[in-house]
Design an enzyme around this catalytic site. Structure first.
Site, mmCIF file in Angstrom:
data_model
loop_
_atom_site.group_PDB
_atom_site.id
_atom_site.type_symbol
_atom_site.label_atom_id
_atom_site.label_comp_id
_atom_site.label_asym_id
_atom_site.label_seq_id
_atom_site.Cartn_x
_atom_site.Cartn_y
_atom_site.Cartn_z
ATOM 1 N N LYS A 228 0.829 -1.211 0.000
ATOM 2 C CA LYS A 228 0.000 0.000 0.000
ATOM 3 C C LYS A 228 0.855 1.249 0.000
ATOM 4 C CE LYS A 228 -3.602 -2.391 2.422
ATOM 5 N NZ LYS A 228 -4.720 -2.417 3.324
ATOM 6 N N ARG A 229 2.091 1.110 0.446
ATOM 7 C CA ARG A 229 2.948 2.288 0.537
ATOM 8 C C ARG A 229 3.661 2.587 -0.774
ATOM 9 N NH1 ARG A 229 2.720 -0.385 4.880
ATOM 10 N NH2 ARG A 229 4.238 -1.896 4.146
#
Ligand code: GLU
Length: 459
Positions: A228-229
Site C-alpha cells: 500500500k505504501r
C-alpha cells in the site's frame, strides 16, 4: 451446474489498493462471464483496525471502477447482512454446530477447532514450548489457477479468541457457506489459509468451494510484492488524478491475465466474453506505471467529447483553490468546453489540463522569456504583429479553415510565411511556443481576447 456465486471480501483496514481492486475485478469478471452473482462482503470483525472512512473508500472505488455488486451493503440480497460486524448470530449458530459435532474445545479462554487424527506432543524449538501435533490427512486443493495444491494442517487452531471475537478463518468460512459461495477467487497470500478453511467446511458438512488463487502483483522496481505504501498503489490516487476508470480496469485485467493473444486495449464486453479462470497466469505480474499511463492516454484520445468535458469539469472542480481553478470555474460553459476539446488530443492525461490551459482563463499569463528572445530575433516580428492586429479586427473567426485562409492571405500579401505569423501570434496570445494549432487557438480564444492580447503584447 449451480449458478456461480463469487464474493469480494475486503477488510476496511486501509486504503483501497491495486491488489484489492484486481481481486474485486477478477471476481466481477468471472460473475459477469458466467452469468453468476457478484457479492460484496465486508470483513470488518477487527473492530480496532476498521474504520467507516476506509469502508467508504471501498464503496467509492468499486463504484468508480464500475464493479457493481449484485448483493451486499446498499443493495441487499437474500443472504445478508453483508457486514461481518452484523452477523454475530450466524457465527454463534455455526459455533454451536461445531460444538455439537464435538469439534471444539476451550483452552485459556479461547475456543479451538479440533482436527481429526492421532495426537502426540512434541517440543517446538522455535516457540520454546510443547505443542500437540495431529496426524491429519492432507487437504487437496484443486486450485483453478495454481493447479493441485496439497497442504496439511497439523495443529488445532483458535476460532474464537478469549475476548469472545471469532477469528477470520471461522467467519470467512461460515459466510462462504451461508452466502452459498461457489468459487473463492482471492489473492495468493491466502493460499496458506486454505487448508484450515477446507477443514472447517468439512467439519460443518458443507461442500468445499472451488478455489482460484491469483498471483501477486510485484512492485515496479525490485523484488517483492507491491504494498500500500508503494507509489501508484492506491486506487483513490488515480481517481484524484483524473485517470479514466475504464483504462485502469483494462490495465488491471492484464495484471495476471491475457486474452490468449497480444491484444491489450479491449472493450470491457470483450474482456467479459473471454475472461476465464484457467486463463489467469500462474506467475506473478509486475506493476508498470508507463503501461498504465499509455493505456489511459489511449482511452483519453477516443473519449467522446461530452465525457471528456465532464471528466475535465470534475477534475477542475476538485483542484485546490488557486487562480486557474477560480478562473476556470467562472468561465462560461461553452468556452470551457471548447478549450478542453481543443486540448484533448494534446495532453497525456486529465491532470495536465489545468497547466496546459491556464492562459485560456486568465489575462496575466507569463510570457516565457527564452521563447520571447528567440521569436523576436527572427524576421520582422513587429511588422507581423501589426498585420495580425489588423487581421484580428476584421477576419472571420468562426472556423479554423477561415482563420487559416486569412493568415495565408496575409502571408502572401506581405511576402512572409505562415510560420512567421504563427510563432509571434502564439507568443502574444499564450506566452509560449507549445500548444494547440494557432488556428484552433484563435478560434477558441475568440476575436476579442486575441485582439486584446496582440495589442497588449505589441505595446
Ligand atoms: N478479508 C480478507 C482479505 O482482506 C478476504 C479473504 C478472502 O477473500 O477469503 O484479504
Amino acid at each position: 451446474m449451480a449458478k456461480v456465486r463469487v464474493r469480494f471480501a475486503p477488510s476496511p483496514t486501509g486504503f483501497f489498493h491495486i491488489g484489492s481492486a484486481r481481486t474485486a475485478l477478477f471476481n466481477w469478471l468471472y460473475a459477469r462471464h458466467t452469468g453468476g452473482v457478484f457479492v460484496l462482503r465486508i470483513e470488518d470483525t477487527d473492530k480496532e483496525r476498521n474504520s467507516e472512512q476506509f469502508l467508504n473508500v471501498i464503496y467509492d472505488s468499486l463504484t468508480w471502477l464500475g464493479l457493481n455488486w449484485d448483493e451486499g451493503p446498499g443493495v441487499g440480497g437474500d443472504f445478508g447482512p453483508y457486514r461481518q460486524s452484523e452477523r454475530g448470530l450466524v457465527y454463534r449458530e455455526y459455533l454451536e454446530k461445531l460444538k455439537a459435532a464435538g469439534r471444539t474445545y476451550e483452552k485459556d479462554g479461547a475456543i479451538f477447532f479440533r482436527l481429526l487424527g492421532e495426537r502426540h506432543e512434541v517440543y517446538d524449538e522455535h516457540r520454546k514450548k510443547t505443542v500437540t501435533k495431529v496426524g491429519n490427512t492432507p487437504a487437496v486443493i484443486d486450485d483453478r489457477i495454481r493447479g493441485r495444491v496439497e497442504r496439511t494442517e497439523d495443529e488445532d487452531f483458535v476460532i474464537v479468541r478469549s475476548d469472545g471475537n471469532p477469528v477470520f478463518h471461522f467467519v470467512n468460512v461460515v459466510d462462504d457457506i451461508t452466502m452459498r459461495i461457489t468459487h473463492v477467487i482471492r489473492g495468493e497470500d491466502h493460499l496458506s489459509n486454505t487448508s484450515k478453511h477446507v477443514e472447517l467446511f468439512k467439519a460443518l458438512g458443507a461442500p468445499v468451494p472451488e478455489y482460484a488463487h491469483i498471483p501477486l502483483i510485484l512492485k515496479q522496481n525490485g523484488p517483492g510484492k507491491m504494498s500500500k505504501r508503494d507509489q501508484g498503489a492506491l486506487i483513490e490516487e488515480y481517481q484524484r488524478r483524473g485517470f479514466l476508470p475504464e483504462a485502469l480496469v483494462n490495465f488491471l485485467c492484464l495484471l495476471g491475465w491475457n486474452p490468449g493473444d497480444d491484444r491489450e486495449k479491449m472493450p470491457i464486453a470483450e474482456i467479459i466474453r473471454l475472461f476465464d479462470l484457467p486463463g489467469v497466469n500462474q506467475s506473478n505480474a509486475r506493476f508498470d506505471e508507463k503501461k498504465l499511463a499509455h493505456m489511459n492516454l489511449a482511452y483519453l484520445l477516443e473519449l467522446p467529447p461530452d465525457r471528456f468535458v465532464e471528466q475535465a469539469r470534475a477534475f477542475f472542480a476538485r483542484l485546490p483553490a488557486g487562480a486557474t481553478a477560480a478562473a476556470a470555474a467562472k468561465a462560461d460553459e461553452s468556452y470551457f468546453r471548447e478549450v478542453m476539446l481543443l486540448s484533448q488530443p494534446k495532453v497525456k492525461g486529465i491532470e495536465e489540463l489545468p497547466a496546459y490551459t491556464a492562459y485560456f482563463f486568465c489575462e496575466d499569463f507569463p510570457i516565457d522569456p527564452k521563447v520571447r528572445e528567440k521569436v523576436m530575433a527572427k524576421d520582422d516580428p513587429k511588422a507581423r504583429l501589426a498585420e495580425l492586429i489588423e487581421l484580428a479586427k476584421s477576419a472571420d473567426f468562426s472556423t479554423d479553415a477561415a482563420i487559416e485562409a486569412a493568415i495565408k492571405d496575409l502571408a502572401a500579401r506581405n511576402g512572409a510565411g505562415f510560420g512567421d505569423y504563427q510563432a509571434v501570434a502564439r507568443l502574444a496570445v499564450s506566452g509560449t511556443n507549445v500548444g494547440p494549432s494557432i488556428t484552433g487557438l484563435f478560434r477558441v480564444l475568440g476575436r476579442e481576447r486575441v485582439l486584446r492580447r496582440l495589442v497588449r503584447f505589441a505595446a
